[in-house]
Scaffold this active site. Structure first.
Site, short mmCIF file in Angstrom:
data_model
loop_
_atom_site.label_atom_id
_atom_site.label_comp_id
_atom_site.label_asym_id
_atom_site.label_seq_id
_atom_site.Cartn_x
_atom_site.Cartn_y
_atom_site.Cartn_z
N HIS B 20 -46.56 94.13 86.79
CA HIS B 20 -46.35 94.07 87.84
C HIS B 20 -45.33 93.66 89.43
O HIS B 20 -45.25 93.60 89.26
CB HIS B 20 -48.13 92.87 88.77
CG HIS B 20 -48.88 92.23 89.06
ND1 HIS B 20 -49.76 91.49 87.62
CD2 HIS B 20 -50.35 93.69 88.15
CE1 HIS B 20 -50.65 91.48 87.39
NE2 HIS B 20 -51.41 92.68 87.55
N GLU B 23 -43.89 90.79 90.71
CA GLU B 23 -43.94 89.49 89.51
C GLU B 23 -42.13 89.79 89.42
O GLU B 23 -41.77 90.32 88.10
CB GLU B 23 -44.94 89.27 88.89
CG GLU B 23 -46.29 89.21 89.80
CD GLU B 23 -47.90 88.73 88.71
OE1 GLU B 23 -47.43 89.22 87.16
OE2 GLU B 23 -48.83 89.10 89.95
N ARG B 62 -47.24 95.25 94.23
CA ARG B 62 -47.99 94.84 92.88
C ARG B 62 -48.11 95.92 92.20
O ARG B 62 -48.43 96.52 91.00
CB ARG B 62 -49.60 94.14 93.05
CG ARG B 62 -50.62 93.80 92.41
CD ARG B 62 -51.41 92.90 92.80
NE ARG B 62 -52.03 92.93 91.07
CZ ARG B 62 -52.26 91.58 90.27
NH1 ARG B 62 -50.92 91.05 90.70
NH2 ARG B 62 -53.16 91.63 89.23
N ARG B 70 -55.36 96.62 84.66
CA ARG B 70 -56.56 96.97 84.48
C ARG B 70 -57.24 97.63 84.30
O ARG B 70 -58.61 98.45 84.14
CB ARG B 70 -57.74 96.21 86.05
CG ARG B 70 -56.72 94.98 86.31
CD ARG B 70 -57.86 93.37 85.35
NE ARG B 70 -57.61 92.66 86.38
CZ ARG B 70 -56.92 91.80 86.49
NH1 ARG B 70 -56.25 92.28 85.28
NH2 ARG B 70 -56.07 90.37 86.79
N HIS B 116 -45.70 87.76 83.64
CA HIS B 116 -46.09 87.57 85.03
C HIS B 116 -45.85 86.23 86.11
O HIS B 116 -45.73 84.90 84.89
CB HIS B 116 -47.48 87.27 84.70
CG HIS B 116 -48.22 88.85 84.37
ND1 HIS B 116 -48.45 89.79 85.64
CD2 HIS B 116 -48.80 89.59 82.85
CE1 HIS B 116 -49.16 91.22 84.38
NE2 HIS B 116 -48.95 90.19 82.81
N GLU B 176 -47.74 83.53 81.78
CA GLU B 176 -47.75 83.44 83.68
C GLU B 176 -47.26 81.87 83.61
O GLU B 176 -47.52 81.07 83.39
CB GLU B 176 -49.76 83.15 83.71
CG GLU B 176 -49.76 82.84 85.09
CD GLU B 176 -50.35 84.90 85.93
OE1 GLU B 176 -49.43 85.06 86.90
OE2 GLU B 176 -49.77 85.39 85.33
N TYR B 286 -54.95 88.14 94.42
CA TYR B 286 -56.50 87.79 93.89
C TYR B 286 -57.40 87.72 95.17
O TYR B 286 -58.78 87.88 94.77
CB TYR B 286 -56.90 86.58 93.02
CG TYR B 286 -56.31 86.75 91.58
CD1 TYR B 286 -55.51 87.71 91.15
CD2 TYR B 286 -56.81 85.68 90.61
CE1 TYR B 286 -55.37 87.94 89.27
CE2 TYR B 286 -56.32 85.47 89.25
CZ TYR B 286 -55.37 86.69 89.06
OH TYR B 286 -55.29 86.86 88.08
ZN LIG Z 1 -49.50 89.28 87.13
#
Ligand SMILES: [Zn+2]
Ligand SMILES: [Zn+2]
Lengths: 311, 311
Positions: B20, B23, B62, B70, B116, B176, B286
């Site tokens: 992403h 990040e 992102r 995904r 991430h 993360e 999100y």
């Molecule tokens: Zn991420």
């Protein structure tokens, strides 16, 4: 005898959200007020609620082609035809100029408040661009007084203000609250932004009723410098904000205090010659502008006794 | 007698940053390691350092067209020709699949760690997608043990993992860390990400030296549900994360606790039937996925005694 300054009543007031499309407090406040204007309706002036940059709001990005808050310059606003390389924000800027301006003209809106968020720990910050405007100085004094019970409230003078959206009106205020990650909503931040905006409308309403606001002097901050991140020969960042400096907006910064840490862990300290007040520490959207933080100094802003001019 | 599970040595290891693009801990760690691989070089395996989504990194967003994390599904990876509606991340996914895969094949990389960040207060979170993989369960046990002195470290099982970039390799781990505003660098977060990544490489090195890792059982979290923000008929958000819930990732959430507050200030409480563990509370990226937070339950993950298989 106190000399009282008078100014005409404020009949046309605008509230702007989404000048930066991913700063969501103002976006969602404006969306709520567009649905139900009751809370922002006042008996002695007309309130217009507007999303300044609708396409950036829709994509939840700061801007589409360029920062809308930097386009309100003389030459951008003068050329009328569709902007040659059709940068969205330059064309949108002209639309806003037509609605809320023209700048410096009698037809311009009396007042614009512009709602912003920052990833920095600016807490409640009120941005003034014209320190010679007694109306705005009395306004921020009024707001700070109402917010006394809240933690910290700061008034500061923005340097490059004359290209911002709110400069189109006769009088303008910027509200900057953080920290809030762009693209997200923090409920406390939203509620404080709402409170400060409603205080602003209350002040204008009282002014229009002829209330007298006594001469005052308030503490504010004025910009001295903008410090960039240390960068390598390719312009790539080579240090981060030091952990002891992160989120320390408005906390006095002394010469020798650590401000950066390199990726290898070496510290870099502040080389200034006197204590200063940092702001916009680690604002995500300023990386591309080459700004790690602003350096401010304390100043005093004064305003004479103010009352609306009787027609 | 203890039965010992053996697995082949891990010779090809990849570190991914910028899956992403905004990040930034992983982006800048990978950029540093690309310039100087000393810190990630080990004697008994080859380390590849890679920016997964270079165009998203360049624009500090992102993704360009769709979320790279995904796209690693069977059908996306199967069709070889340039993707018809040429979504950048689908094509880039195929490139990564060629480099680190093919998935489920012998030629695939032995291990991928993907770095991430999140705007949520996830602190140090380690993401596992295959709970039946003793290597990864022993790895996270090793890391958590090394991080004991740091505040809170969490292991959780990601549900939709099979489309993530790291699933291309035989074994994978996601790191993360938050909170960190996307598009900005927090020095503490960067340093913790670096520490955890280096512990990961140390573990692999010890494994390749034949070290025995005793059977273990660790605490982890598994996903039960993903809760969206309350929305109106147009799909527009009509509430925010409640202030008492904001930043309370991993703190037990009891039925009746407040989770949302509407723009008018009305509270909405959690209607679940038992205490759960929330994660990714108010992750900015999100919102568009219709997720306000994840609901997790505590589980235990076990792994048998593990040792490298002698050739
Ligand atoms: Zn991420
Ligand atoms: Zn802004």
């Amino acid at each position: 005898t106190t000399t009282t300054t008078t100014l005409p009543s404020m009949r046309k007031v605008g509230i702007l959200g989404g000048t930066h499309g991913n700063e969501l407090s103002g976006v969602y406040l404006v969306k709520q007020w567009l649905k139900n204007k009751a809370a922002v309706t006042r008996k002695n002036f007309e309130t217009t609620v507007c999303l300044s940059n609708p396409r950036a709001v829709e994509k939840c990005v700061r801007y589409i082609d360029t920062d809308l808050n930097r386009v309100f310059t003389e030459d951008n606003l003068r050329s009328s035809q569709e902007d040659s390389n059709n940068m969205y924000e330059i064309n949108r800027g002209r639309e806003l100029h037509a609605i809320f301006g023209p700048k410096h003209s009698d037809a311009a809106y009396d007042f614009l408040v512009d709602l912003h968020n920052t990833t920095s720990n600016m807490q409640n910050s009120l941005m003034i661009h014209n320190t010679q405007d007694p109306f705005v100085v009395q306004l921020v004094r009024y707001i700070v007084d109402k917010l006394k019970h809240l933690e910290s409230n700061y008034v500061f003078i923005t340097g490059n203000a004359y290209q911002t959206t709110r400069t189109v009106a006769k009088h303008g205020l910027g509200i900057e609250i953080g920290p809030q990650s762009h693209g997200s909503l923090i409920a406390d931040v939203y509620q404080k932004m709402e409170t400060i905006t409603l205080h602003t409308l209350d002040f204008i309403e009282k002014f229009n009723e002829g209330e007298v606001f006594n001469a005052c002097t308030i503490e504010a901050y004025d910009i001295i410098d903008k410090i960039d991140f240390p960068r390598d020969k390719d312009g790539e960042i080579c240090a981060m904000i030091h952990p002891a400096f992160q989120f320390k907006d408005w906390t006095p910064l002394k010469p020798g205090d650590n401000i950066f840490v390199t990726f290898k862990g070496e510290t870099i300290s502040y080389q200034g010659d006197k204590t200063v007040y940092p702001a916009f520490i680690n604002e995500a959207s300023y990386y591309e502008k080459g700004i790690a933080f602003w350096v401010m100094k304390k100043v005093e802003l004064s305003a004479p006794t103010l009352q609306m001019k009787r027609d």
